[in-house]
Enzyme design. Sequence first.
Site, mmCIF file in Angstrom:
data_model
loop_
_atom_site.group_PDB
_atom_site.id
_atom_site.type_symbol
_atom_site.label_atom_id
_atom_site.label_comp_id
_atom_site.label_asym_id
_atom_site.label_seq_id
_atom_site.Cartn_x
_atom_site.Cartn_y
_atom_site.Cartn_z
ATOM 1 N N CYS A 88 0.930 -1.247 0.206
ATOM 2 C CA CYS A 88 -0.031 -0.017 -0.041
ATOM 3 C C CYS A 88 0.874 1.261 -0.132
ATOM 4 C CB CYS A 88 -1.046 -0.027 1.224
ATOM 5 S SG CYS A 88 -1.839 1.538 1.602
ATOM 6 N N HIS A 161 -1.368 10.695 -11.189
ATOM 7 C CA HIS A 161 -2.468 10.652 -11.611
ATOM 8 C C HIS A 161 -3.441 11.700 -10.970
ATOM 9 C CE1 HIS A 161 -2.099 7.810 -8.502
ATOM 10 N NE2 HIS A 161 -3.403 8.520 -7.974
ATOM 11 N N GLY A 179 3.957 -4.142 -9.734
ATOM 12 C CA GLY A 179 4.398 -4.371 -8.505
ATOM 13 C C GLY A 179 4.687 -3.021 -7.756
ATOM 14 N N HIS A 184 -3.818 3.203 -2.961
ATOM 15 C CA HIS A 184 -3.538 4.009 -1.733
ATOM 16 C C HIS A 184 -5.013 4.643 -1.474
ATOM 17 C CE1 HIS A 184 -2.088 6.853 -4.954
ATOM 18 N NE2 HIS A 184 -3.322 7.313 -4.667
ATOM 19 N N GLU A 203 -1.530 -2.867 -12.729
ATOM 20 C CA GLU A 203 -1.236 -4.265 -11.798
ATOM 21 C C GLU A 203 -1.794 -5.518 -12.525
ATOM 22 O OE1 GLU A 203 0.870 -4.618 -9.409
ATOM 23 O OE2 GLU A 203 1.073 -2.553 -8.999
ATOM 24 N N HIS A 224 -7.953 -4.215 2.352
ATOM 25 C CA HIS A 224 -6.933 -3.300 2.994
ATOM 26 C C HIS A 224 -7.282 -1.954 2.951
ATOM 27 C CE1 HIS A 224 -2.688 -2.271 4.291
ATOM 28 N NE2 HIS A 224 -2.765 -1.115 3.763
ATOM 29 N N GLU A 225 -7.427 -1.557 1.643
ATOM 30 C CA GLU A 225 -7.756 -0.007 1.287
ATOM 31 C C GLU A 225 -9.102 0.503 1.952
ATOM 32 O OE1 GLU A 225 -5.326 1.786 0.394
ATOM 33 O OE2 GLU A 225 -3.963 -0.145 -0.112
#
Length: 272
Positions: A88, A161, A179, A184, A203, A224-225
């Site tokens: 992350c 971006h 990778g 985020h 990815e 996770h995010e």
Amino acid sequence: MKAITIFLWTCMLTHTLGTISERDEEIYMLLDKYGYIERETNVSQSDLNVDQLSLLKKGISRFQKSFNLPVTGKIDFRTVDLLGKPRCGNEDSFDFLKSSDQNRKWSSLNIKWGIYGDYYPNGFTAIAQKAFNIWSNHVNLHFRRVISDANILIAFKSGKHGIIRNDKASCLGRFDGMGGILAHADYPDIYKNAIEIHLDKDEDWDLTNTTLAGKTNLFLVLVHEIGHALGLDHSNEFNSIMFPSYGFVHIENFTLSQNDIHAIQKIYGNST
């Protein structure tokens, strides 16, 4: 593993006074990106350049201490292996059980999320809903997908971006191809404005219920995010979904760790 693998050949480096090597500079930049380089305020650029080697060693030590590695202040195999893993892009802040700050939570129990941009893979909507449900299983939060007026905006982005709400405004984070940085996310906004989750478009995403070698499972990254979007920091517990580096875990019957459950319930209370 990206270009950072070249560091393994130079674990014992020779420095000239006041300078660091090009390879050390890359390590320094990664440590700085993830929040391990602590500079003194009101330090001039010339003083900073002279002290960069000292800052690097302290940053390495902080990184090693955070992940329970031998604290040497030097790059070794285990340190560089963990530092170079896909992960992350949010900085590491391990106040995992201190995230009950009232400014770090949603005031409403009903949170709307939406998909934005001109690209997202087939099947993403179902994956996203499943990822949100992982958290709502343990707290009284209810997530609903909407077309507009979302609280959590999700998009796939590449390289440097813009943000979803204003594409002319640059996002502070940037992606680096396959990778490296996988995604985020923003934390809940103090003024309760909409926040964003960005996923790296470049990815090789795995959209299945497995963890395929050479691919990154989209569901795990999104869980996770979403944790960040609900107010959680990173965790240094390897079995936590909030561990900053991507891990290959079985997801067929995926559940949050007890540490994850305790942290999210500390913010929003237990599910009824």
